[in-house]
Design an enzyme around this catalytic site. Structure first.
Site, short mmCIF file in Angstrom:
data_model
loop_
_atom_site.label_atom_id
_atom_site.label_comp_id
_atom_site.label_asym_id
_atom_site.label_seq_id
_atom_site.Cartn_x
_atom_site.Cartn_y
_atom_site.Cartn_z
N LYS A 55 -35.05 28.68 21.01
CA LYS A 55 -34.38 27.22 21.50
C LYS A 55 -33.83 27.72 22.73
O LYS A 55 -33.18 29.02 23.08
CB LYS A 55 -33.22 27.01 20.61
CG LYS A 55 -32.14 25.96 20.91
CD LYS A 55 -31.35 25.50 20.13
CE LYS A 55 -30.09 25.94 19.85
NZ LYS A 55 -29.27 25.40 21.07
N ASP A 82 -32.91 22.17 23.81
CA ASP A 82 -31.58 21.52 23.21
C ASP A 82 -30.77 21.21 24.52
O ASP A 82 -29.82 22.00 24.74
CB ASP A 82 -31.39 22.58 22.20
CG ASP A 82 -29.88 22.27 21.63
OD1 ASP A 82 -29.70 20.88 21.39
OD2 ASP A 82 -29.07 22.90 21.20
N LYS A 84 -29.46 18.08 24.56
CA LYS A 84 -28.50 16.95 24.12
C LYS A 84 -28.14 15.91 25.14
O LYS A 84 -26.94 15.87 25.52
CB LYS A 84 -27.18 17.85 23.63
CG LYS A 84 -27.35 18.87 22.63
CD LYS A 84 -25.96 19.42 22.25
CE LYS A 84 -26.14 20.49 21.09
NZ LYS A 84 -26.52 21.68 21.50
N ASP A 87 -26.48 9.72 27.77
CA ASP A 87 -26.17 8.80 29.04
C ASP A 87 -26.74 7.43 28.66
O ASP A 87 -27.08 7.00 27.58
CB ASP A 87 -27.06 9.62 30.18
CG ASP A 87 -26.58 9.41 31.45
OD1 ASP A 87 -26.25 8.17 31.79
OD2 ASP A 87 -26.60 10.38 32.26
N THR A 141 -21.33 21.31 15.31
CA THR A 141 -20.76 22.39 14.03
C THR A 141 -19.69 22.99 14.61
O THR A 141 -18.70 23.52 13.51
CB THR A 141 -21.97 23.38 13.94
OG1 THR A 141 -22.48 23.66 15.13
CG2 THR A 141 -23.00 22.84 13.07
N ARG A 232 -25.88 33.98 17.97
CA ARG A 232 -25.32 35.28 18.01
C ARG A 232 -25.59 36.08 17.03
O ARG A 232 -25.58 37.35 17.32
CB ARG A 232 -23.70 34.88 18.22
CG ARG A 232 -23.59 34.54 19.72
CD ARG A 232 -22.35 33.70 19.86
NE ARG A 232 -22.20 32.67 18.99
CZ ARG A 232 -21.07 31.67 18.98
NH1 ARG A 232 -20.10 31.82 19.57
NH2 ARG A 232 -21.32 30.70 18.29
O1 C5P Z 1 -24.74 31.76 18.15
P1 C5P Z 1 -24.69 30.61 17.24
O2 C5P Z 1 -25.53 30.87 16.03
O3 C5P Z 1 -23.60 29.83 16.97
O4 C5P Z 1 -25.81 29.51 17.86
C1 C5P Z 1 -25.85 27.90 17.20
C2 C5P Z 1 -26.70 27.47 18.54
O5 C5P Z 1 -26.82 25.93 18.19
C3 C5P Z 1 -25.91 27.06 19.94
O6 C5P Z 1 -27.28 27.13 20.78
C4 C5P Z 1 -25.48 25.91 20.03
O7 C5P Z 1 -25.54 25.26 21.41
C5 C5P Z 1 -26.52 25.11 18.92
N1 C5P Z 1 -25.86 23.92 18.29
C6 C5P Z 1 -24.68 23.99 17.48
N2 C5P Z 1 -24.19 22.71 16.75
C7 C5P Z 1 -25.00 21.63 16.95
C8 C5P Z 1 -26.09 21.68 17.75
C9 C5P Z 1 -26.67 22.79 18.50
O8 C5P Z 1 -24.22 24.91 17.20
N3 C5P Z 1 -24.56 20.56 16.40
#
Ligand code: C5P
Length: 262
Positions: A55, A82, A84, A87, A141, A232
């Site tokens: 991603k 991604d 997002k 607009d 999230t 992460r």
């Molecule tokens: O590091 P981590 O596992 O928290 O990364 C989650 C990824 O998912 C990040 O790139 C974040 O931008 C993305 N994301 C998210 N919640 C959403 C959509 C995308 O955490 N609703």
């Protein structure tokens, strides 16, 4: 393997001869949340044999531009762009067309952009060969009730996700991003054709960081996730490949369990 096979979100492990670990590799998306192309490629090098999907989000894309996608696509990886988009409908439609031309397999718009914006985004992909899966992001999230209330949303995250998903479905969108906590109700709403991409994944014992509505990889799959997005817990691990393999094994065990093989 043909691109379309890798991409097929309706992959059903029960009707396939490939093993559950291979199935898991098709359903894990690693978030390359790094500041430059060099760091991204270094991670991809380490994860090359474990992961199919990567991603590319705002941090990397804003720094490196579309050129960062080329080495990933050239190596046969699938890319989830991604960004997002949120607009006016005309602007989002144009951005969706531009993203589709980059050869990515999935891309995101914010469902909160509303019915007209979602319809325009979906219509922008009409007539494009091998279009990316258009995903509507429901509620981030990282948002809990305190964060939602602060922006004037009185209803719970679960109710808000459901409301936004209904808007998306009415606009012809079948792909959604939501937290593990809403995936079961969204699966019920979107049906088997729904493509549910789930971030906020934390293996037991992992640091939560800024994520609020989280679940383990197995739990998210059990609830009906099509794909898991993990950042992460893999990218900041001392050994990213090993961290990915641990998650993949957990996913594979759940895929076996749900298909009755274990
Ligand atoms: O590091 P981590 O596992 O928290 O990364 C989650 C990824 O998912 C990040 O790139 C974040 O931008 C993305 N994301 C998210 N919640 C959403 C959509 C995308 O955490 N609703």
């Amino acid at each position: 393997m043909p691109f379309a096979d890798r991409l097929d979100p309706r992959f059903d492990p029960r009707s396939s001869t490939i093993n559950s670990l291979t199935a898991a590799r098709k359903r894990l998306i690693v978030a390359l949340d790094v500041p430059d192309t060099g760091s991204a490629i270094a991670l991809v090098d380490r994860l090359e044999n474990s992961c199919q999907w990567f991603k590319v989000g705002l941090e990397l894309f804003v720094a490196a531009g579309p050129a960062v996608l080329e080495p990933l696509l050239k190596r046969g990886h699938s890319v989830f762009l991604d960004l997002k988009f949120h607009d006016i409908p005309n602007t989002v439609a144009g951005a969706v067309r531009s993203a589709a031309a980059l050869g990515v397999g999935m891309m995101t718009v914010h469902a909160g952009g509303g019915p007209a914006m979602l319809s325009a985004a979906r219509a922008a992909l009409d007539g494009i060969a091998n279009p990316p899966e258009l995903l509507a992001v429901t509620v981030l999230t990282s948002m809990d009730s305190t964060q939602l209330n602060a922006v004037g949303l009185e209803r719970s995250a679960a109710r808000q996700v459901e409301a936004l998903a209904r808007i998306g479905l009415d606009a012809g969108v079948r792909g959604f991003v939501c937290s593990p906590q809403e995936v079961a109700s969204l699966r019920a709403l979107a049906g088997p054709e729904g493509v549910l991409v789930i971030p906020g994944i934390r293996p037991a014992g992992a640091a939560t960081g800024d994520q609020k509505r989280i679940a383990t990889p197995a739990e998210a799959l059990r609830q009906g996730a099509s794909y898991l997005v993990v950042g992460r817990p893999i990218t900041q691990a001392a050994n990213p490949a090993q961290a990915a393999e641990t998650i993949l094994k957990e996913m594979a065990a759940e895929i076996d369990r749900s298909s009755g093989a274990a």
